[in-house]
Design a protein around this motif. Structure first.
Motif, PDB file in Angstrom:
ATOM      1  N   ILE A 176     -49.463 -38.588 -34.877  1.00 19.11           N
ATOM      2  CA  ILE A 176     -49.778 -38.650 -33.449  1.00 19.11           C
ATOM      3  C   ILE A 176     -48.869 -37.647 -32.741  1.00 19.11           C
ATOM      4  N   PRO A 177     -49.443 -36.586 -32.183  1.00 21.67           N
ATOM      5  CA  PRO A 177     -48.612 -35.529 -31.589  1.00 21.67           C
ATOM      6  C   PRO A 177     -48.037 -35.893 -30.234  1.00 21.67           C
ATOM      7  N   HIS A 178     -48.739 -36.757 -29.488  1.00 19.47           N
ATOM      8  CA  HIS A 178     -48.231 -37.142 -28.174  1.00 19.47           C
ATOM      9  C   HIS A 178     -48.832 -38.469 -27.758  1.00 19.47           C
ATOM     10  N   THR A 179     -48.006 -39.269 -27.098  1.00 20.35           N
ATOM     11  CA  THR A 179     -48.490 -40.443 -26.390  1.00 20.35           C
ATOM     12  C   THR A 179     -47.569 -40.654 -25.205  1.00 20.35           C
ATOM     13  N   SER A 180     -47.987 -41.423 -24.256  1.00 22.56           N
ATOM     14  CA  SER A 180     -47.155 -41.630 -23.081  1.00 22.56           C
ATOM     15  C   SER A 180     -45.981 -42.538 -23.413  1.00 22.56           C
ATOM     16  N   ASN A 181     -45.004 -42.551 -22.527  1.00 20.33           N
ATOM     17  CA  ASN A 181     -43.831 -43.395 -22.711  1.00 20.33           C
ATOM     18  C   ASN A 181     -44.097 -44.861 -22.368  1.00 20.33           C
ATOM     19  N   LEU A 182     -45.353 -45.214 -22.188  1.00 21.18           N
ATOM     20  CA  LEU A 182     -45.727 -46.615 -22.034  1.00 21.18           C
ATOM     21  C   LEU A 182     -45.812 -47.327 -23.382  1.00 21.18           C
TER      22      LEU A 182
END
Length: 387
Positions: A69-75
């Protein structure tokens, strides 16, 4: 002029005085231009590529994370950021980490942390951040205001209020400011990089640390350029025998991808609550995976190599023809030359060596593991360019 140079000049904002070199590839401390010519890299992307260009272990770590997973939010929670924060805290004794994208963002976070802590402890009138003359802390309006160089202030008035600058060594000036306007934080670089690669005096750094502790003022150390092995220690403050309350770092931590980290010590570890601060890309999993690879390999053997390489450069250049002074720490070195610094750097380019400048000095920031053979070649070319 190459087609890319022309395209760059047409479409990219003219904020950089670029050297006439178009780089297309690199491995370790050798970079290749569009014509196939190789250069010894003595700048490492301004202290970013600590293990050189195209580091295999870093590429493997980043690529593997990109496939997950290259990016996800800080949520949401992700593994690389949590493990990187753990390693940073274990290696420094700090307690919490906030991730951003750059050194300026890390310093912004440090300033926010100090101001919030001091306002809670001493009231809303306690907001002044004291920094040093000749310092550099970033190019956002707040970090530019923190920077103690008038040259950077001229175009962007009015600056953000709440910053005061003292001369390095002037403890009386700090006490006078604190008596007039309560000081919320003290922010320093142990080596003033953009100010000409000038180390602070150890006694002054200790006096600042003692004053900050006695007056419950968060002491912040900007390790954006000096950090992650660059000084010959993991972080430069460690060579001065102090333990700051807040440490900002970036550049060499990411290995080539953008990251900033603000490390919070025991005093300020719980200063932020949900919603107090944030960053969309801060803690990006792919970036953190790469940073984890970098930080885990900055060990005692590597740091000893940094110190040995540093000593070689100092020994070779101190007193050399055309060299007036050599300053710095570890592999962060400034050279005062009789010729203008940019003239020397241009001569080095002709000799196949890429160096940098800092104010009126030639600046060297090679990879921490630059092979000695390449370092010797680069230093020999630099000595010739200085004559």
């Amino acid at each position: 002029m190459t087609d890319i140079m022309a395209l760059d000049r047409q479409y990219i904002a003219g904020t950089y005085a670029r050297f006439p070199v178009e780089l297309v590839a690199g491995k370790g401390s050798l970079l290749t231009d569009v014509n196939g010519r190789q250069y010894i890299d003595m700048g490492s992307g301004i202290a970013v590529n600590g293990f050189g260009a195209g580091d295999d272990q870093w590429i493997e770590a980043v690529t593997a994370q990109l496939g997950r997973i290259p990016h996800t939010s800080n949520l949401y929670y992700t593994e690389p950021g949590a493990k990187l924060a753990q390693l940073l805290c274990e290696r420094t004794g700090m307690k919490k980490v906030f991730f951003g994208n750059s050194g300026a963002e890390a310093n912004e976070c440090a300033i926010k942390a100090a101001r919030k802590y001091s306002a809670q402890k001493k009231g809303p009138d306690c907001f002044t951040i004291v920094t040093l003359q000749n310092s550099f802390h970033g190019r956002t309006l707040a970090t530019l205001s923190a920077t103690g160089q008038d040259h950077y202030h001229e175009l962007y008035q009015p600056l953000v209020p709440g910053f005061a600058h003292i001369a390095p060594g002037d403890m009386d000036a700090l006490a006078a400011i604190d008596a007039k306007t309560p000081v919320a934080g003290i922010l320093i670089e142990c080596v003033q990089g953009e100010g000409g690669v000038v180390p602070l005096e150890a006694g002054f750094v200790q006096a600042l640390s003692d004053y900050a502790a006695a007056h419950d003022i968060p002491l912040m150390v900007d390790e954006v350029q000096t950090g992650n092995g660059r000084s010959g220690a993991l972080y430069a403050y460690m060579t001065f025998g102090i333990h700051p309350d807040i440490v900002s770092t970036a550049k060499g931590l990411g290995g080539g991808l953008p990251i900033g980290a603000c490390l919070l010590g025991e005093k300020v570890q719980d200063v932020f609550a949900p919603g107090d601060h944030g960053s969309t890309f801060g803690g990006n999993p792919a970036v953190c995976a790469g940073a984890l690879s970098i930080l885990s390999r900055i060990d005692d053997a590597l740091l000893e190599g940094v110190r040995q390489r540093s000593q070689y450069i100092f020994d070779q250049l101190t007193g050399a023809e055309g060299v007036e002074a050599v300053t710095g720490l570890g592999l962060m070195i400034g050279i005062k030359t009789k010729k203008p610094a940019r003239e020397v750097v241009n001569a080095c380019i002709e000799k196949g060596v890429l160096c940098l400048t800092a104010k009126d000095r030639v600046r060297l920031l090679p990879a921490l593991n630059i092979p000695m053979e390449l370092l010797e070649q680069a230093v020999a070319a630099l000595k010739e360019a200085c004559r």
